[in-house]
Design a protein around this motif. Structure first.
Motif, PDB file in Angstrom:
ATOM      1  N   UNK A 114       0.845  -1.190   0.000  1.00  0.00           N
ATOM      2  CA  UNK A 114       0.000   0.000   0.000  1.00  0.00           C
ATOM      3  C   UNK A 114       0.887   1.248   0.000  1.00  0.00           C
ATOM      4  N   UNK A 115       1.047   1.818  -1.182  1.00  0.00           N
ATOM      5  CA  UNK A 115       1.963   2.948  -1.355  1.00  0.00           C
ATOM      6  C   UNK A 115       1.541   4.165  -0.561  1.00  0.00           C
ATOM      7  N   UNK A 116       0.233   4.366  -0.494  1.00  0.00           N
ATOM      8  CA  UNK A 116      -0.284   5.530   0.218  1.00  0.00           C
ATOM      9  C   UNK A 116       0.047   5.422   1.718  1.00  0.00           C
ATOM     10  N   UNK A 117      -0.163   4.244   2.248  1.00  0.00           N
ATOM     11  CA  UNK A 117       0.123   3.967   3.662  1.00  0.00           C
ATOM     12  C   UNK A 117       1.609   4.152   3.941  1.00  0.00           C
ATOM     13  N   UNK A 118       2.409   3.624   3.038  1.00  0.00           N
ATOM     14  CA  UNK A 118       3.865   3.704   3.179  1.00  0.00           C
ATOM     15  C   UNK A 118       4.337   5.164   3.177  1.00  0.00           C
ATOM     16  N   UNK A 119       3.773   5.974   2.265  1.00  0.00           N
ATOM     17  CA  UNK A 119       4.135   7.393   2.218  1.00  0.00           C
ATOM     18  C   UNK A 119       3.718   8.116   3.494  1.00  0.00           C
ATOM     19  N   UNK A 120       2.553   7.732   3.977  1.00  0.00           N
ATOM     20  CA  UNK A 120       2.022   8.357   5.190  1.00  0.00           C
ATOM     21  C   UNK A 120       2.968   8.099   6.373  1.00  0.00           C
ATOM     22  N   UNK A 121       3.391   6.858   6.513  1.00  0.00           N
ATOM     23  CA  UNK A 121       4.272   6.514   7.641  1.00  0.00           C
ATOM     24  C   UNK A 121       5.629   7.199   7.512  1.00  0.00           C
ATOM     25  N   UNK A 122       6.064   7.391   6.265  1.00  0.00           N
ATOM     26  CA  UNK A 122       7.395   7.973   6.062  1.00  0.00           C
ATOM     27  C   UNK A 122       7.365   9.499   6.157  1.00  0.00           C
ATOM     28  N   UNK A 123       6.155  10.077   6.168  1.00  0.00           N
ATOM     29  CA  UNK A 123       6.054  11.541   6.159  1.00  0.00           C
ATOM     30  C   UNK A 123       6.609  12.112   7.471  1.00  0.00           C
ATOM     31  N   UNK A 124       7.460  13.141   7.381  1.00  0.00           N
ATOM     32  CA  UNK A 124       8.100  13.646   8.604  1.00  0.00           C
ATOM     33  C   UNK A 124       7.193  14.473   9.503  1.00  0.00           C
ATOM     34  N   UNK A 125       5.939  14.734   9.101  1.00  0.00           N
ATOM     35  CA  UNK A 125       5.066  15.604   9.911  1.00  0.00           C
ATOM     36  C   UNK A 125       4.905  15.075  11.340  1.00  0.00           C
ATOM     37  N   UNK A 126       4.483  13.832  11.442  1.00  0.00           N
ATOM     38  CA  UNK A 126       4.356  13.219  12.764  1.00  0.00           C
ATOM     39  C   UNK A 126       5.188  11.961  12.761  1.00  0.00           C
ATOM     40  N   UNK A 127       6.486  12.136  12.777  1.00  0.00           N
ATOM     41  CA  UNK A 127       7.354  10.941  12.697  1.00  0.00           C
ATOM     42  C   UNK A 127       7.071  10.007  13.851  1.00  0.00           C
ATOM     43  N   UNK A 128       6.854   8.794  13.498  1.00  0.00           N
ATOM     44  CA  UNK A 128       6.472   7.786  14.478  1.00  0.00           C
ATOM     45  C   UNK A 128       7.663   7.431  15.373  1.00  0.00           C
ATOM     46  N   UNK A 129       7.338   7.189  16.627  1.00  0.00           N
ATOM     47  CA  UNK A 129       8.375   6.873  17.611  1.00  0.00           C
ATOM     48  C   UNK A 129       9.023   5.521  17.300  1.00  0.00           C
ATOM     49  N   UNK A 130      10.344   5.500  17.333  1.00  0.00           N
ATOM     50  CA  UNK A 130      11.062   4.243  17.131  1.00  0.00           C
ATOM     51  C   UNK A 130      11.981   4.011  18.319  1.00  0.00           C
ATOM     52  N   UNK A 131      11.921   2.817  18.872  1.00  0.00           N
ATOM     53  CA  UNK A 131      12.752   2.500  20.036  1.00  0.00           C
ATOM     54  C   UNK A 131      13.843   1.515  19.613  1.00  0.00           C
ATOM     55  N   UNK A 132      15.079   1.892  19.858  1.00  0.00           N
ATOM     56  CA  UNK A 132      16.234   1.052  19.507  1.00  0.00           C
ATOM     57  C   UNK A 132      16.972   0.608  20.757  1.00  0.00           C
ATOM     58  N   UNK A 133      17.505  -0.602  20.708  1.00  0.00           N
ATOM     59  CA  UNK A 133      18.396  -1.068  21.755  1.00  0.00           C
ATOM     60  C   UNK A 133      19.774  -1.200  21.114  1.00  0.00           C
ATOM     61  N   UNK A 134      20.733  -0.479  21.661  1.00  0.00           N
ATOM     62  CA  UNK A 134      22.073  -0.477  21.068  1.00  0.00           C
ATOM     63  C   UNK A 134      23.098  -0.969  22.079  1.00  0.00           C
ATOM     64  N   UNK A 135      23.945  -1.885  21.625  1.00  0.00           N
ATOM     65  CA  UNK A 135      25.105  -2.243  22.442  1.00  0.00           C
ATOM     66  C   UNK A 135      26.254  -1.392  21.898  1.00  0.00           C
ATOM     67  N   UNK A 136      26.895  -0.657  22.788  1.00  0.00           N
ATOM     68  CA  UNK A 136      27.934   0.254  22.305  1.00  0.00           C
ATOM     69  C   UNK A 136      29.276  -0.040  22.971  1.00  0.00           C
TER      70      UNK A 136
END
Ligand code: URA
Length: 243
Positions: A114-136
Motif C-alpha cells: 500500500x503505497x499511500x500507507x507507506x508514504x504516510x508513515x514515512x512523512x516527517x510531519x508526525x514521525x512515528x516513535x522508534x525504540x532502539x536497543x544499542x550495544x555500544x
C-alpha cells in the motif's frame, strides 16, 4: 492516492515503464475518461480500465517482520544477499519495506504493498516513535547522554532531541546497552549519533515502532497486522495520536 502507472504496474499488467506507455498511448481510462497524464493520482475506489478491461487492484497487505541481522531492506539484491521479502515466500502481492533497517540491524520492519500507507508513515510531519536497543563500545558518560538528548550535529543536519537511557553496562568488557528513542529516521542515524559521541555501535535492534512491538516473534518471523493496527498507525501518522 497513488500514481496511475504504479497502480497499473502493481496489478501485474505491465512494468512501470510499459504502464507509462499504455497511458501515453491513450489506452487507459479512469472512471470512464481516457487519461494521458503520467502524474495522475488515483485511489482504490477509482475504476481503471486498460484496453477496456477493468483492472483488479491488488489486495492491500500489511506485515510486521522481525528482521534478522545480515538481511537487506529491499526486494532484490544484485549481489545475491538475503532480502526482507525472502521471508514471505507465499505472499503473492508485491510487498516492500516501509523505510529501512541497515544490513546489520535487526528488529521491527513493516512491509506492505500500500503505497499511500507507506508514504504516510514515512512523512516527517508526525514521525512515528522508534525504540532502539544499542550495544555500544565503552560506557557513555552522563554528559555524552545529554549531548544525544540535545541533538548531535551530523553532516546532514542536527538530530532532533532523542530520549536515551543506559540500561546496563559491562565494565569488564567495556560495553554498555542503551535504549535510544527517536522520532526521525535519518540514514544510519543511531550508528552515526553514537559514533559522534565516541561510542560506536556493536549491535543494534529496533524494538518498537509506534505502539508495535516484536512481542511473540523470533528473528525471521513475521505476522500480518490487524486491520485495527493499520487504522491506528494511519491515525498516528496523520495526527501524532494513537487513538
Ligand atoms: N539507525 C541506524 O543506525 N540503523 C538502522 O538500521 C536504524 C536506525
Amino acid at each position: 492516492m497513488e500514481r496511475l502507472q504504479k497502480v497499473i504496474a502493481h496489478a501485474g499488467i505491465a512494468s512501470r515503464r510499459k504502464a507509462e506507455e499504455l497511458i501515453l498511448n491513450g489506452r487507459v481510462k479512469v472512471n470512464g475518461k481516457t487519461v494521458k497524464e503520467l502524474g495522475t493520482k488515483v485511489s482504490a475506489t477509482d475504476k481503471i480500465k486498460v484496453d477496456e478491461v477493468p483492472l483488479v487492484q491488488e489486495e492491500k497487505r500489511y506485515f510486521l517482520l522481525y528482521k534478522p541481522r545480515g538481511v537487506i531492506s529491499a526486494v532484490s539484491d544484485d549481489k545475491g544477499r538475503k532480502v526482507v521479502t525472502d521471508f514471505f515466500p507465499i505472499v503473492e502481492e508485491r510487498i516492500y519495506p516501509v523505510g529501512r533497517l541497515d544490513y546489520d540491524t535487526s528488529g521491527l520492519l513493516i512491509l506492505t504493498n500500500d503505497g499511500e500507507f507507506s508514504n504516510l508513515l514515512a512523512h516527517p510531519r508526525y514521525e512515528i516513535k522508534k525504540v532502539y536497543i544499542a550495544k555500544v563500545k565503552g560506557i557513555p558518560t552522563k554528559e555524552a547522554l545529554k549531548q544525544l538528548e540535545k541533538g548531535i550535529h551530523l553532516e546532514d543536519g542536527k538530530t532532533a532531541p532523542a530520549k536515551v537511557k543506559l540500561t546496563s553496562l559491562d565494565r569488564k568488557k567495556g560495553t554498555a546497552i542503551m535504549e535510544v528513542i527517536l522520532h526521525e529516521g535519518k540514514n544510519r542515524q543511531v550508528r552515526r549519533m553514537m559514533e559522534a559521541i565516541g561510542h560506536p555501535v556493536l549491535k543494534l535492534k529496533r524494538e518498537q515502532y509506534g505502539f508495535l512491538t516484536l512481542h511473540g516473534l523470533i528473528a525471521g518471523e513475521s505476522r500480518e497486522l490487524t486491520p485495527h493496527e493499520v487504522k491506528q498507525l494511519r491515525t498516528l501518522a496523520q495526527t501524532g495520536k494513537n487513538r
